[in-house]
Design an enzyme around this catalytic site. Structure first.
Site, PDB file in Angstrom:
ATOM      1  N   ASP A 187      35.371  43.980  38.980  1.00 54.54           N
ATOM      2  CA  ASP A 187      36.455  43.011  39.030  1.00 54.54           C
ATOM      3  C   ASP A 187      37.594  43.556  39.887  1.00 54.54           C
ATOM      4  OD1 ASP A 187      37.686  44.925  37.345  1.00 54.54           O
ATOM      5  OD2 ASP A 187      37.036  43.881  35.543  1.00 54.54           O
ATOM      6  N   SER A 188      38.835  43.206  39.555  1.00 57.72           N
ATOM      7  CA  SER A 188      39.967  43.614  40.388  1.00 57.72           C
ATOM      8  C   SER A 188      40.161  45.126  40.432  1.00 57.72           C
ATOM      9  CB  SER A 188      41.257  42.950  39.891  1.00 57.72           C
ATOM     10  OG  SER A 188      41.470  43.238  38.521  1.00 57.72           O
TER      11      SER A 188
END
Length: 360
Positions: free
Chosen positions: A142-143
């Site tokens: 993810d981020s």
């Protein structure tokens, strides 16, 4: 851990005619889509293009929408590109000899793409064949894996600031890859989860589905074959978004226990599919204290089928001084060291003396 809303992509067409000289052979880190004009489009963060030549100059052509890029020669930054539009640049005045040129994507663009046209010999330079690294590592996440706002000096950021301060090449994945002299691919998307995205948004698209796309924003282009991409290690960091916000009324899980059970089930299915597609790969599955017990359960289930294929890795103690309390550059270095320690235990022969720090 919200999904960034980036500016609409510009039309990605090159105004200049195609050069007459043959382009350099390419090594590509990341997924690409060949286009009818001979260029390739791409959208996943961390994508890079690399070529080799003998001489004193090289020409680079690409088209950017909203992404920032770094151009390196022999590992040293020569140019940084932060403006949208077509780029046709010559890097000259180099010492005569063999050189490696790399164009690396720094930012995340979830709703558009860029196009790479090619590297071309200039001023009498000649192409050289590519050289593949002895190892290959894939990073899925993810981020945190994107490097969302990791170069920011403040936690409070506008969406433009998030974009401008994201440097995927300085995130933990590329640091680990440089440490092991490995080629790498990053399939990461801010706000994504295994079954539930940040705050329950876009409930119909989670990483197991998004992962199959050649470009995150293009639902019509799917990876039908892994080609010659054969990573020995796949590092997965997914779960923060699944559990970082409370369930809302109307979501499909009755409670946290049901969410966690679904997370474990779907995560096992996702890794099982990757393991079947990449039978040579071993997996490092990362988790923070909030969901590490679930990651351990997933790894145990995978190992029950393929002994030694999955290793859980706990991470904690991050300062999270980046945008929106995301990992900073210092955190990325800490995460890289943790991953390297896990890989060294799995593959003792991979140990290296390289420092893995990004070249500036």
């Amino acid at each position: 851990m919200r999904i960034a809303t980036l500016a609409a992509a510009l039309a990605l067409t090159a105004a200049a005619p195609a050069p007459q000289k043959a382009p350099l052979p390419l090594k590509i880190g990341g997924r690409i889509v060949p286009e009818a004009d001979g260029s390739v489009s791409f959208g996943w963060p961390g994508t890079y293009f690399e070529g080799r030549f003998r001489g004193t100059a090289v020409r680079v052509r690409f088209v950017a929408a909203t992404d920032f890029f770094r151009l390196l020669i022999d590992g040293h930054e020569m140019r940084r590109f932060e403006k949208p539009g077509a780029v046709d640049a010559v890097i000259d005045g180099l010492t005569a000899g063999d050189h490696v040129v790399r164009l690396a994507k720094l930012t995340e663009n979830q709703h558009g793409e860029a196009r790479f046209i090619g590297f071309y010999p200039a001023a009498g330079s000649i192409p050289l064949p590519i050289v593949r690294a002895p190892r290959a590592i894939e990073f899925v996440g993810d981020s945190y894996t994107v490097g969302y706002g990791n170069t920011s000096t403040t936690r409070t950021c506008t969406q433009d600031a998030v974009h401008d301060t994201t440097d995927t090449q300085a995130a933990f994945g590329p640091i680990v890859a440089r440490h092991y002299d490995a080629d790498y691919r990053i399939n990461a998307y801010s706000g994504i989860g295994v079954v539930r995205n940040y705050n329950g948004i876009t409930p119909d698209i989670a990483m197991p589905l998004l992962y199959r796309r050649l470009k995150p924003s293009d639902a019509a282009r799917w990876e039908s074959s892994v080609g010659d991409w054969r990573p020995q290690m796949i590092v997965v960091n997914l779960g923060t978004n699944d559990f970082s916000t409370r369930l809302h009324a109307g979501e499909r899980w009755a409670d946290d226990a049901a969410l966690r059970a679904d997370y474990r089930r779907q995560y096992v299915t996702f890794v099982t599919r990757l393991a079947a597609t990449q039978p040579q790969a071993r997996f490092v599955l990362m988790g923070s204290p909030d969901f590490y017990a679930d990651v351990e359960a997933v790894a145990a289930t995978i190992d029950a089928r393929w002994l030694g294929r999955a290793t859980p890795l706990l991470f904690d103690g991050l300062a999270r001084d980046g945008c929106d309390s995301h990992p900073s550059l210092a955190d990325d270095r800490l995460l890289a060291r943790l991953i390297e320690g896990a890989i060294d235990r799995i593959e003792p022969g991979w140990a290296t003396t390289q420092d893995g720090e990004p070249s500036r």
